[in-house]
Design an enzyme around this catalytic site. Structure first.
Site, mmCIF file in Angstrom:
data_model
loop_
_atom_site.group_PDB
_atom_site.id
_atom_site.type_symbol
_atom_site.label_atom_id
_atom_site.label_comp_id
_atom_site.label_asym_id
_atom_site.label_seq_id
_atom_site.Cartn_x
_atom_site.Cartn_y
_atom_site.Cartn_z
ATOM 1 N N ASP A 57 -46.663 21.881 61.780
ATOM 2 C CA ASP A 57 -48.202 22.133 62.114
ATOM 3 C C ASP A 57 -47.779 20.772 63.735
ATOM 4 O O ASP A 57 -48.641 21.197 64.652
ATOM 5 C CB ASP A 57 -48.958 21.320 61.520
ATOM 6 C CG ASP A 57 -48.561 19.635 61.175
ATOM 7 O OD1 ASP A 57 -48.202 19.094 61.820
ATOM 8 O OD2 ASP A 57 -49.533 18.864 60.910
ATOM 9 N N ASP A 130 -51.260 -1.206 60.837
ATOM 10 C CA ASP A 130 -51.657 -1.672 61.663
ATOM 11 C C ASP A 130 -53.580 -2.356 61.039
ATOM 12 O O ASP A 130 -53.549 -1.311 60.331
ATOM 13 C CB ASP A 130 -52.501 -0.537 62.940
ATOM 14 C CG ASP A 130 -51.780 -1.005 64.424
ATOM 15 O OD1 ASP A 130 -52.309 -2.426 64.833
ATOM 16 O OD2 ASP A 130 -51.249 -0.515 64.537
ATOM 17 N N ASP A 232 -54.711 -5.114 65.660
ATOM 18 C CA ASP A 232 -55.978 -4.441 66.417
ATOM 19 C C ASP A 232 -56.860 -4.914 67.109
ATOM 20 O O ASP A 232 -58.531 -5.049 66.497
ATOM 21 C CB ASP A 232 -55.671 -2.942 66.620
ATOM 22 C CG ASP A 232 -56.239 -1.736 67.812
ATOM 23 O OD1 ASP A 232 -55.515 -2.183 68.318
ATOM 24 O OD2 ASP A 232 -56.954 -1.509 67.921
ATOM 25 N N GLU A 286 -53.554 -8.913 68.135
ATOM 26 C CA GLU A 286 -53.013 -7.775 68.883
ATOM 27 C C GLU A 286 -53.754 -8.768 69.928
ATOM 28 O O GLU A 286 -55.484 -8.865 70.437
ATOM 29 C CB GLU A 286 -53.177 -6.948 69.097
ATOM 30 C CG GLU A 286 -53.246 -6.146 70.876
ATOM 31 C CD GLU A 286 -54.091 -4.679 70.672
ATOM 32 O OE1 GLU A 286 -53.575 -3.906 71.926
ATOM 33 O OE2 GLU A 286 -55.079 -4.297 69.837
ATOM 34 N N HIS A 352 -46.958 0.780 72.309
ATOM 35 C CA HIS A 352 -47.976 3.032 72.046
ATOM 36 C C HIS A 352 -48.764 2.538 73.718
ATOM 37 O O HIS A 352 -49.630 3.815 73.656
ATOM 38 C CB HIS A 352 -48.673 3.176 70.934
ATOM 39 C CG HIS A 352 -50.413 1.676 70.424
ATOM 40 N ND1 HIS A 352 -49.072 0.769 70.263
ATOM 41 C CD2 HIS A 352 -50.790 1.866 70.802
ATOM 42 C CE1 HIS A 352 -50.153 0.171 69.881
ATOM 43 N NE2 HIS A 352 -51.611 1.101 70.071
ATOM 44 N N ASP A 353 -49.516 1.532 74.044
ATOM 45 C CA ASP A 353 -50.233 1.433 75.305
ATOM 46 C C ASP A 353 -49.640 0.730 76.195
ATOM 47 O O ASP A 353 -50.099 0.522 77.338
ATOM 48 C CB ASP A 353 -51.643 0.020 74.917
ATOM 49 C CG ASP A 353 -52.216 -0.030 73.766
ATOM 50 O OD1 ASP A 353 -52.874 1.230 73.346
ATOM 51 O OD2 ASP A 353 -52.368 -0.811 72.885
#
Length: 580
Positions: A57, A130, A232, A286, A352-353
């Site tokens: 997908d 997370d 997070d 975080e 990822h940021d």
């Protein structure tokens, strides 16, 4: 005798010395005081949407990760941090959770999760999840109930401002196109607070029912066998609900006003008592607050709050305009010195940021991508603190080159573009900066091979695959003994065999050197020297005489120019020496 022959003789001697030394270390590494598994962990971060698609997908999933567990094991990492996999409408790619006890349909089922966790544990790999509880999704049942009426039992699960009181005091939203953190909701004629996107309403942590809900969620996953939690945006969870007026321009330094508000440490102590103290789990939030005092309150051993700090000052050093190596040295050195005696740090250069590590910190040109990525991985895996390695950085994956806002998927990029447009910014410059620093750069699909979609999927991927996957991919690098991938494996093995790289003290060497970052690690009778040339030119450094009798633990080139007490490093050369 020629210099080249001297080099060969030195390298041969070093290999023999290294072999003997490693055998000795395996037999006689002394126990380390206050040793913890999470201090010795090597964490590999996986962004599940982008790792491996198993069902065609175009979106990565849990079964895809399961298919690649042997690869993950081969990296030498000991833990995986998995970005959110919970049910979510995906306004912020899973960081807007609508059900904390279920798996996003795109990613699979709870049975798939159980298989993934079992497969990791069979391979001695721990799983860190997370936990996104500063906010939920606006589609979570709690928020649906909360917004339905002012007297609903869930009303106080979120922060509301009744419209009859007038406009709420201005608060800045990190992701909103208008920059306003208050969203009007006509159902009850009131505003709700969202520090991030409007689809991410902030939870009211002053409500003990909210806190208990979260602790129960964490216990649910810990009872399944999860080994750790990353909280997070949790430094923002406590709010001053008197909503005092902030000074003009506070957005530029919003951390000072949003982070570590009164009550946060009470919440963490309660969380520790309810959850962390009952399980052998790793905990990290975080962010590390506004200053060192804040960070120590989070992680010092006698605080009974969290295990380690995940501070952003280091990763924020590179800017669009470039960065200064001295600043990098200063930042990482002061954080290490501050936590030399108490507390523990995370060490990372990407996640990822962030955009891709080598594109921000190194040199992603064809000539220097490989040595500079090896250098960066050497840095992460030779510093004190728990290293976090982001998927694809073990290959040297680079930024992708987008030329239109329509190609971006990240809500921060899309809303940031709209805000810049409405404020009349120079949009050409904005797009250049976005192309350099966008979070989508770090989220492109994992590059497994040189096929059309890099072996990530046989469908259209949710985010485009970088064109350079033809050359930068697992299949290609796996068979190349000199690849970035195989150097990464050597570094993880070296770290695991040498406690000095985990627990040893850190001391900066030649702090004013313009291109070389050098430091020692010391533990008991073991001392190593790390030399990193952050330059595309040859660089030379003078050393003390004590290093004249050394062995090479690792080197991202095949040789080393060591004449008397002077070492000449090639472009982006990274070397770790052990004193004999």
């Amino acid at each position: 005798m020629s210099r080249s022959l001297i080099k060969v003789m030195i390298c041969s001697f070093c290999l023999i010395a290294l072999s003997c030394k490693e055998e000795s270390k395996e037999k006689s590494n002394p126990p380390v005081e206050n040793a913890k598994w999470w201090k010795e962990a090597i964490v590999y971060q996986i962004y599940p949407r982008s790792f491996k698609d198993s069902d065609g997908d175009g979106v990565g999933d849990l079964k895809g990760i399961i298919q690649k567990l042997d690869y993950i094991k081969s990296l030498g990492v000991t833990a995986v941090w998995l970005n959110p996999i919970y049910t979510s409408p995906n306004a912020d790619n899973g960081y807007d959770v609508s059900n904390y006890r279920d798996i996003m349909e795109e990613f699979g089922t709870m049975a798939d999760f159980d298989s993934l966790l079992s497969g990791m544990h069979q391979r001695d790999i721990k799983l860190v999840m997370d936990i996104v509880v500063n906010h939920s999704s606006d589609e979570h049942e709690w928020f649906k109930q909360s917004r339905s009426s002012r007297d609903n039992p869930y009303r106080d699960y979120y922060h509301w401002w009744p419209a009859e009181k007038g406009e709420p005091p201005y608060r800045y939203s990190l992701f909103d196109a208008k920059g306003d953190a208050w969203q009007y909701d006509s159902i009850t004629d009131a505003y709700y607070l969202h520090y991030f996107a409007k689809q991410q309403p902030d939870l009211n942590w002053s409500n003990p029912k909210v806190r208990q809900e979260v602790y129960d969620i964490m216990k649910f996953w810990a009872d399944k066998g999860v080994d750790g939690f990353r909280l997070d945006a949790f430094q923002f969870a406590a709010k001053d609900t008197t909503y005092p007026k902030f000074p003009d321009g506070f957005e530029k330094d919003f951390i000072q006003y949003y982070a570590m508000q009164d009550g946060l440490h009470d919440y963490l102590k309660e969380m520790n008592e309810e959850v962390f103290s009952k399980y052998d789990v790793m905990s990290v939030a975080e962010g590390a607050g506004r200053n060192f005092k804040d960070a120590h309150k989070l992680v010092d051993q006698d605080r009974n709050e969290l295990n380690m700090a995940y501070a952003f000052e280091g990763v924020d050093v590179p800017k669009y305009e470039g960065y200064d190596l001295k600043t990098m040295k200063d930042v990482f050195t002061k954080w290490d010195q501050e936590f030399a005696d108490d507390g523990w740090l995370s060490i990372f250069l990407s996640n990822h940021d962030q955009a891709r590590m080598v594109s921000r910190w190194g040199n992603d040109s064809k000539a220097f991508r490989s040595p500079s990525t090896k250098l960066l991985n050497t840095f992460i895996l030779s510093m004190r603190g728990t290293p976090y390695c982001y998927y694809g950085d073990e290959l040297g994956m680079t930024n992708i080159d987008f030329d239109s806002i329509s190609q971006y998927q990240d809500i921060a990029a899309i809303n940031g573009y709209q805000k810049a447009l409405s404020e009349g910014e120079d949009m050409a410059l904005f797009m250049e900066k976005l192309n350099f620093g966008s979070r989508d750069n770090g989220r492109t699909p994992m590059q497994w091979d040189n096929s059309e979609h890099a072996g990530f999927t046989n469908a259209t991927p949710w985010l485009p695959v970088n064109d350079n996957h033809v050359d930068i991919n697992v299949e290609e690098e796996n068979s190349d003994t000199n690849s970035v991938l195989n150097h990464f494996r050597k570094m993880t093995e070296l770290r695991k065999k040498n406690p000095v790289l985990v627990y040893g003290s850190y001391e900066l060497v030649a702090p004013e050197h313009p291109t070389i970052y050098a430091y020692t690690r010391n533990l008991d009778d073991t001392k190593v020297l790390v030399l990193l040339n952050f330059s595309k030119e040859n660089s030379e450094i003078q050393l003390d005489e004590q290093w004249s009798n050394h062995s090479i633990l690792i080197n991202n080139y095949s040789d080393l120019d060591f004449i008397d007490n002077s070492i000449k490093l090639k472009p982006y050369q990274a070397v770790i020496l052990n004193i004999d």
